[in-house]
Design a protein around this motif. Structure first.
Motif, PDB file in Angstrom:
ATOM      1  N   ASP A 270       0.805  -1.221   0.000  1.00 44.89           N
ATOM      2  CA  ASP A 270       0.000   0.000   0.000  1.00 44.89           C
ATOM      3  C   ASP A 270       0.841   1.275   0.000  1.00 44.89           C
ATOM      4  OD1 ASP A 270      -2.689  -1.092   0.050  1.00 44.89           O
ATOM      5  OD2 ASP A 270      -2.171  -1.851   2.042  1.00 44.89           O
ATOM      6  N   LYS A 272       3.381   3.599  -2.301  1.00 41.90           N
ATOM      7  CA  LYS A 272       3.766   3.826  -3.699  1.00 41.90           C
ATOM      8  C   LYS A 272       5.240   4.209  -3.839  1.00 41.90           C
ATOM      9  CE  LYS A 272       1.810   7.390  -5.573  1.00 41.90           C
ATOM     10  NZ  LYS A 272       0.810   8.255  -6.226  1.00 41.90           N
ATOM     11  N   ASN A 304      -0.555   4.425  -1.757  1.00 33.79           N
ATOM     12  CA  ASN A 304      -1.271   4.237  -3.020  1.00 33.79           C
ATOM     13  C   ASN A 304      -2.627   3.606  -2.747  1.00 33.79           C
ATOM     14  OD1 ASN A 304      -0.725   1.525  -2.540  1.00 33.79           O
ATOM     15  ND2 ASN A 304       0.837   1.350  -4.140  1.00 33.79           N
ATOM     16  N   ASN A 305      -3.256   3.082  -3.791  1.00 29.54           N
ATOM     17  CA  ASN A 305      -4.571   2.429  -3.678  1.00 29.54           C
ATOM     18  C   ASN A 305      -5.641   3.359  -3.123  1.00 29.54           C
ATOM     19  OD1 ASN A 305      -3.412   0.044  -4.618  1.00 29.54           O
ATOM     20  ND2 ASN A 305      -2.871  -0.632  -2.557  1.00 29.54           N
ATOM     21  N   GLY A 306      -5.500   4.661  -3.407  1.00 31.35           N
ATOM     22  CA  GLY A 306      -6.524   5.621  -3.004  1.00 31.35           C
ATOM     23  C   GLY A 306      -6.551   5.954  -1.527  1.00 31.35           C
ATOM     24  N   ASP A 308      -5.894   8.064   1.587  1.00 29.22           N
ATOM     25  CA  ASP A 308      -5.676   9.487   1.836  1.00 29.22           C
ATOM     26  C   ASP A 308      -4.621   9.700   2.924  1.00 29.22           C
ATOM     27  OD1 ASP A 308      -6.587  12.379   1.603  1.00 29.22           O
ATOM     28  OD2 ASP A 308      -6.928  11.993   3.727  1.00 29.22           O
ATOM     29  N   GLU A 356      -0.151  14.051  -1.368  1.00 25.04           N
ATOM     30  CA  GLU A 356      -0.152  12.764  -0.676  1.00 25.04           C
ATOM     31  C   GLU A 356       1.187  12.450  -0.008  1.00 25.04           C
ATOM     32  OE1 GLU A 356      -2.980  10.977  -0.157  1.00 25.04           O
ATOM     33  OE2 GLU A 356      -3.757  12.811  -1.064  1.00 25.04           O
ATOM     34  N   LYS A 382      -8.058   1.916   5.120  1.00 24.28           N
ATOM     35  CA  LYS A 382      -8.673   1.127   4.059  1.00 24.28           C
ATOM     36  C   LYS A 382     -10.147   0.824   4.375  1.00 24.28           C
ATOM     37  CE  LYS A 382      -5.992  -2.081   2.081  1.00 24.28           C
ATOM     38  NZ  LYS A 382      -5.013  -3.197   1.933  1.00 24.28           N
ATOM     39  N   VAL A 385     -12.134   3.967   3.623  1.00 24.56           N
ATOM     40  CA  VAL A 385     -12.278   4.169   2.183  1.00 24.56           C
ATOM     41  C   VAL A 385     -13.438   3.324   1.657  1.00 24.56           C
ATOM     42  CG1 VAL A 385     -11.195   3.772  -0.070  1.00 24.56           C
ATOM     43  CG2 VAL A 385      -9.888   4.804   1.772  1.00 24.56           C
ATOM     44  N   ALA A 389     -16.880   4.589   0.052  1.00 21.80           N
ATOM     45  CA  ALA A 389     -17.216   4.162  -1.317  1.00 21.80           C
ATOM     46  C   ALA A 389     -18.626   3.592  -1.380  1.00 21.80           C
ATOM     47  CB  ALA A 389     -16.199   3.114  -1.777  1.00 21.80           C
TER      48      ALA A 389
END
Length: 389
Positions: A270, A272, A304-306, A308, A356, A382, A385, A389
């Motif tokens: 997770d 980047k 990464n993977n959205g 925040d 980020e 996670k 998120v 979603a």
């Protein structure tokens, strides 16, 4: 003497104020703001940076950086601004590294036009970038390595050689490295500046700055400093001297933690990007190894993977989402909201400081506990998120 004894010994013993009356083991504090001026060798006054505590701590700073002279200021920016104004006047030009602490960039951009001082930010942090920015009226070249917050590494020796060949003055911000990991004067740099709030203080309870250089350069800095009045109170001077005694122990522990956490983050699905000069994947790893004794206690990374960055930091339990750096406690922050908030989005984007990006200052806690805290914060983020979603 300082170069012939160990760095730990320098931290503990150089620059002590001797307790001649009671023979105490630690330096006494002289809080007076008024000293006798008749029949004395030194006419002391706090704004002249020459009270007993100020004078002696300056010797410790000089010894740590292998310099002839040292000077203590009320903040890192007081040290930086005073030093720059000591060598720049109307019509002069300065070359400034583009990957730099945001507060220094802000000072240059907002204040220098008022003084008629010209400046150019480099297009990069390589020696050739500095050379390309030098003009006929250039007087000073300013660099920072490792840089805040992306940990870029500049070839200090090559830049110092370039500067000397042009008859200019080189100034480096050595805050991120600390004197434990790097001594730029050994590579030919003229003047070293520090935010002593950071590693020199090391406990998140001292605001101070420091400068180390030759006696000749220090005389010029002292003259401007006495006029601007950025001196430090003697109580804080005493606290800083006390804190520096454990500098080597703290920084070595922080180096170790940073390397371990950089490796952990670099292998996490997770995460980047990780920016740490101690990773072999870092583009300047070999250069950092050649000019640093340790890779430092600072790193930056991006999720990464959205995930925040701000949400992640709010979910931390042990690591503090807190401003500043280099304390014995580990902290994280978003540079876009703190250290580099004064820069425009376009300016930040141009040097790779994304929204980020998270700057991670390693403390001296157990690395297992730090890793566990990051794992649980990522897991919690996670979940949030998915809920949103």
């Amino acid at each position: 003497m300082a170069k012939k004894i160990g760095l730990d010994t320098v931290c503990v013993h150089i620059g002590e104020v001797k307790d001649q009356q009671f023979k105490g083991a630690v330096s006494p504090i002289y809080m007076s703001t008024s000293y006798q001026f008749t029949d004395v060798d030194v006419r002391r006054y706090p704004r002249n940076y020459n009270t007993p505590n100020q004078e002696n701590l300056s010797k410790k700073i000089a010894a740590l950086e292998h310099a002839e002279a040292g000077m203590i200021f009320s903040s890192g920016m007081a040290a930086i601004s005073t030093t720059l104004l000591a060598f720049l006047k109307i019509g002069d030009h300065i070359v400034v590294q583009n990957t730099l602490y945001g507060g220094t960039s802000q000072f240059i951009q907002e204040e220098f036009p008022k003084y008629g001082i010209e400046y150019t930010f480099t297009n990069g942090y390589k020696p050739e970038d500095f050379e390309a920015a030098i003009q006929e009226n250039t007087k000073v070249v300013y660099l920072e390595s490792p840089s805040n917050p992306l940990l870029t590494i500049t070839n200090i020796k090559r830049v110092s050689e370039l500067v000397k060949s042009r008859g200019l003055i080189s100034i480096i911000d050595n805050t991120f490295a600390s004197p434990v990991n790097q001594n730029p004067i050994d590579f030919g740099i003229d003047i070293v500046v520090h935010s002593a709030t950071k590693y020199l203080g090391g406990h998140s309870d001292i605001l101070a700055g420091a400068v180390a250089c030759s006696k000749a350069h220090m005389h010029a800095i002292w003259k401007v400093g006495a006029n601007l009045g950025g001196n430090l109170s003697d109580f804080t001077v005493w606290m800083l001297e006390r804190s520096i005694k454990t500098l080597v122990l703290r920084v070595k522990a922080q180096n170790k933690n940073a390397k371990a956490l950089a490796k952990f983050l670099n292998g996490h699905p997770d995460v980047k990007n990780v920016y740490y000069p101690g990773l072999k994947s870092h583009p300047e790893y070999k250069l950092a190894k050649s000019q640093m004794r340790g890779f430092g206690g600072m790193l930056s990374f991006e999720l990464n993977n959205g995930l925040d960055a701000l949400t992640f930091q709010k979910e931390l339990k042990l690591i503090k989402a807190s401003m500043s750096l280099a304390g014995v406690e580990s902290t994280m922050l978003s540079p876009c909201m703190t250290s580099h908030a004064s820069m425009s989005q376009e300016q930040r984007d141009s040097i790779g400081i994304t929204n980020e990006l998270i700057r991670f200052s390693l403390g001296i806690e157990s690395k297992k506990d730090l890793i566990q805290d990051i794992k649980q914060a990522i897991k919690a983020t996670k979940k949030l998120v998915k809920i949103e979603a």
